[in-house]
Design a protein around this motif. Structure first.
Motif, PDB file in Angstrom:
ATOM      1  N   LEU A  83       0.833  -1.211   0.000  1.00 12.82           N
ATOM      2  CA  LEU A  83       0.000   0.000   0.000  1.00 12.82           C
ATOM      3  C   LEU A  83       0.865   1.258   0.000  1.00 12.82           C
ATOM      4  CD1 LEU A  83      -2.807  -1.046   2.520  1.00 12.82           C
ATOM      5  CD2 LEU A  83      -2.997  -0.824   0.030  1.00 12.82           C
ATOM      6  N   ALA A  84       1.966   1.220   0.750  1.00  8.01           N
ATOM      7  CA  ALA A  84       2.875   2.369   0.770  1.00  8.01           C
ATOM      8  C   ALA A  84       3.481   2.600  -0.615  1.00  8.01           C
ATOM      9  CB  ALA A  84       3.976   2.147   1.805  1.00  8.01           C
ATOM     10  N   GLU A  85       3.802   1.507  -1.310  1.00  4.48           N
ATOM     11  CA  GLU A  85       4.366   1.609  -2.658  1.00  4.48           C
ATOM     12  C   GLU A  85       3.353   2.204  -3.630  1.00  4.48           C
ATOM     13  OE1 GLU A  85       7.011   1.400  -5.833  1.00  4.48           O
ATOM     14  OE2 GLU A  85       7.365   1.236  -3.677  1.00  4.48           O
ATOM     15  N   VAL A  86       2.101   1.780  -3.529  1.00  4.76           N
ATOM     16  CA  VAL A  86       1.045   2.350  -4.379  1.00  4.76           C
ATOM     17  C   VAL A  86       0.936   3.851  -4.129  1.00  4.76           C
ATOM     18  CG1 VAL A  86      -1.440   2.426  -4.811  1.00  4.76           C
ATOM     19  CG2 VAL A  86      -0.293   0.223  -4.577  1.00  4.76           C
ATOM     20  N   ALA A  87       0.928   4.245  -2.857  1.00  2.31           N
ATOM     21  CA  ALA A  87       0.803   5.662  -2.503  1.00  2.31           C
ATOM     22  C   ALA A  87       1.959   6.471  -3.084  1.00  2.31           C
ATOM     23  CB  ALA A  87       0.763   5.812  -0.984  1.00  2.31           C
ATOM     24  N   MET A  88       3.187   5.928  -3.031  1.00  8.22           N
ATOM     25  CA  MET A  88       4.348   6.652  -3.562  1.00  8.22           C
ATOM     26  C   MET A  88       4.294   6.767  -5.079  1.00  8.22           C
ATOM     27  SD  MET A  88       7.682   5.681  -1.247  1.00  8.22           S
ATOM     28  CE  MET A  88       7.672   3.937  -1.630  1.00  8.22           C
ATOM     29  N   LEU A  89       3.877   5.690  -5.749  1.00 12.02           N
ATOM     30  CA  LEU A  89       3.780   5.735  -7.213  1.00 12.02           C
ATOM     31  C   LEU A  89       2.736   6.760  -7.662  1.00 12.02           C
ATOM     32  CD1 LEU A  89       4.012   1.933  -8.092  1.00 12.02           C
ATOM     33  CD2 LEU A  89       5.656   3.695  -8.748  1.00 12.02           C
ATOM     34  N   VAL A  90       1.619   6.792  -6.970  1.00 12.37           N
ATOM     35  CA  VAL A  90       0.561   7.767  -7.314  1.00 12.37           C
ATOM     36  C   VAL A  90       1.038   9.185  -7.013  1.00 12.37           C
ATOM     37  CG1 VAL A  90      -1.761   8.571  -6.743  1.00 12.37           C
ATOM     38  CG2 VAL A  90      -1.319   6.118  -6.989  1.00 12.37           C
ATOM     39  N   ALA A 167      -1.033  -4.618 -12.001  1.00 10.83           N
ATOM     40  CA  ALA A 167      -1.421  -3.255 -11.618  1.00 10.83           C
ATOM     41  C   ALA A 167      -0.183  -2.412 -11.337  1.00 10.83           C
ATOM     42  CB  ALA A 167      -2.334  -3.299 -10.398  1.00 10.83           C
ATOM     43  N   PHE A 168       0.779  -2.983 -10.621  1.00 11.98           N
ATOM     44  CA  PHE A 168       2.019  -2.268 -10.356  1.00 11.98           C
ATOM     45  C   PHE A 168       2.784  -2.000 -11.654  1.00 11.98           C
ATOM     46  CE2 PHE A 168       1.899  -3.641  -5.792  1.00 11.98           C
ATOM     47  CZ  PHE A 168       2.042  -2.378  -5.253  1.00 11.98           C
ATOM     48  N   LEU A 169       2.815  -2.987 -12.523  1.00 10.00           N
ATOM     49  CA  LEU A 169       3.505  -2.826 -13.804  1.00 10.00           C
ATOM     50  C   LEU A 169       2.861  -1.706 -14.624  1.00 10.00           C
ATOM     51  CD1 LEU A 169       5.850  -4.120 -15.363  1.00 10.00           C
ATOM     52  CD2 LEU A 169       4.197  -5.641 -16.450  1.00 10.00           C
TER      53      LEU A 169
END
Length: 406
Positions: A83-90, A167-169
């Motif tokens: 979740l932290a990684e998603v937040a940083m990418l966004v 999704a990450f890709l």
């Protein structure tokens, strides 16, 4: 009888890591000092930042090595990290792009601290898939590759490795960050292949990737780079393809980096111009301290110097692979293979890009390129492998002691 992990440290991995880190600091100073002087800044500023990240990396290595692997495999911890990684990418989408990609989060006065979420995702996806696939070993033994894809992903979308990984890709690709998206995609292929499925599927996947790349490059060559450049978001990628086909056609624009990379390596010859004596880093070769740092290594240290660094990296990767081969726990084995693949893929894409074998994709060279995020990611990966190796050794020693006492 409890065996202390400090006696099980794998020096055949730690020592090459330390040597490469020190060589990296020397080369970061060599490739950045001239640029800083031209800007009127402190010639040591970038190497100081790199050194700070290395000290931080050593701290992470110590902490992760001392942790129990059971803690690192806690589902809640992995979910929080994802979740932290998603937040940083966004969040990175709201910061100014660097070289055409929104891949950075700038913090502090003047954006002095830069975080690159896609760098950390390389290791996170290894961690996540190793945990997922290790839980599916019984099904994989029975159903082979079908165990990885059986069942509909729609009802359990947020708990399906296919959805999460793709999704990450997609998030990284939309930045757009072609280099890191390629690395992450290839890491996923390695993790799937190392999950326990039949070896023939690995050959099939690799053949498909090679064929797909050939078809893509051929299509771009036939249609023309100008047409590809009209596709939204991917205009800057098209310029890289233009340079790949012939950098000297437009050696002052799209082909500037690759053409000067060739000049740098040609200048170096067998023995190099000497440490600090690069010509190309003095304003001729853009990104001489990051994407094309290895070109400067060859220019200053020659083909032999560059080969020694590559040899040390290959040795490190092979030692990590040995840890993966010897590991009896599926999670441990896949983590080691994933970290080795991360390093090997990054080296191949970087060296392939600076030499014109494949299109340049803006990927840094491990240890040598200036980039604290890259160094930190590699270091955490090394810490995982050291912890895994020590735990595997401890289990074997304890079993041997128990057999002896019995």
């Amino acid at each position: 009888m409890k065996i202390d992990k400090k006696h099980l440290l794998n020096y055949s991995i730690l020592i090459p890591y330390m040597i490469l880190s020190i060589i990296g600091l020397v080369m970061v100073y060599s490739t950045t000092s001239a640029l800083q002087i031209q800007k009127g800044g402190n010639p040591f500023s970038m190497v100081i930042t790199q050194a700070a990240f290395w000290v931080l990396s050593l701290g992470f290595i110590y902490m992760i090595y001392r942790m129990k692997l059971s803690f690192l495999r806690q589902k809640k911890l992995i979910v929080v990290v994802l979740l932290a990684e998603v937040a940083m990418l966004v969040a990175s989408r709201f910061f100014d792009p660097v070289n055409g990609a929104h891949g950075w989060i700038r913090l502090g006065p003047g954006g002095i601290i830069g975080l690159q979420p896609a760098e950390y995702l390389k290791l996170i996806i290894i961690w996540y898939l190793a945990d997922k696939f290790s839980q599916m070993q019984d099904d994989i033994r029975v159903y082979d590759y079908q165990a990885l894809i059986k069942g509909s992903w729609i009802p359990k979308a947020f708990n399906d490795w296919r959805v999460v990984s793709l999704a990450f890709l997609a998030l990284v690709g939309s930045l757009p960050d072609l280099g890191n998206a390629t690395i992450i995609g290839l890491i996923m292929v390695v993790m799937i292949s190392a999950s326990g499925i039949g070896y023939r599927w690995f050959s099939t996947i690799i053949a498909g990737i090679v064929l797909g790349a050939f078809v893509l490059l051929s299509t771009i060559r036939i249609l023309g780079v100008e047409l590809v450049a009209k596709i939204p978001v991917f205009g800057y990628i098209a310029r890289r393809f233009a340079a790949y086909f012939n950098p000297f056609v437009d050696a002052t624009e799209s082909g500037l980096q690759l053409a000067n990379s060739y000049y740098a390596m040609s200048n170096g010859g067998w023995f190099g111009l000497g440490l600090g004596n690069s010509i190309e880093k003095n304003g001729y070769l853009p990104e001489a301290h990051t994407d094309f740092a290895f070109s400067i290594v060859i220019e200053e240290l020659g083909f032999l110097g560059g080969s020694l660094i590559l040899g040390l990296l290959v040795f490190l990767i092979l030692r990590i692979i040995v840890v993966g081969i010897r590991a009896r726990n599926p999670f441990n084995s896949m983590m080691a293979f994933g970290v080795a693949a991360m390093l090997l893929i990054q080296i191949f894409i970087n060296v392939g890009g600076i030499s014109g074998v494949i299109p340049a994709t803006g990927v840094t060279f491990p240890f040598i390129s200036q980039g604290g995020n890259s160094l930190l990611t590699i270091s955490i990966g090394i810490a995982f492998v050291l912890n895994i190796d020590a735990n595997e050794k401890r289990v074997l020693l304890q079993e041997e002691i128990e057999r002896t006492l019995a």
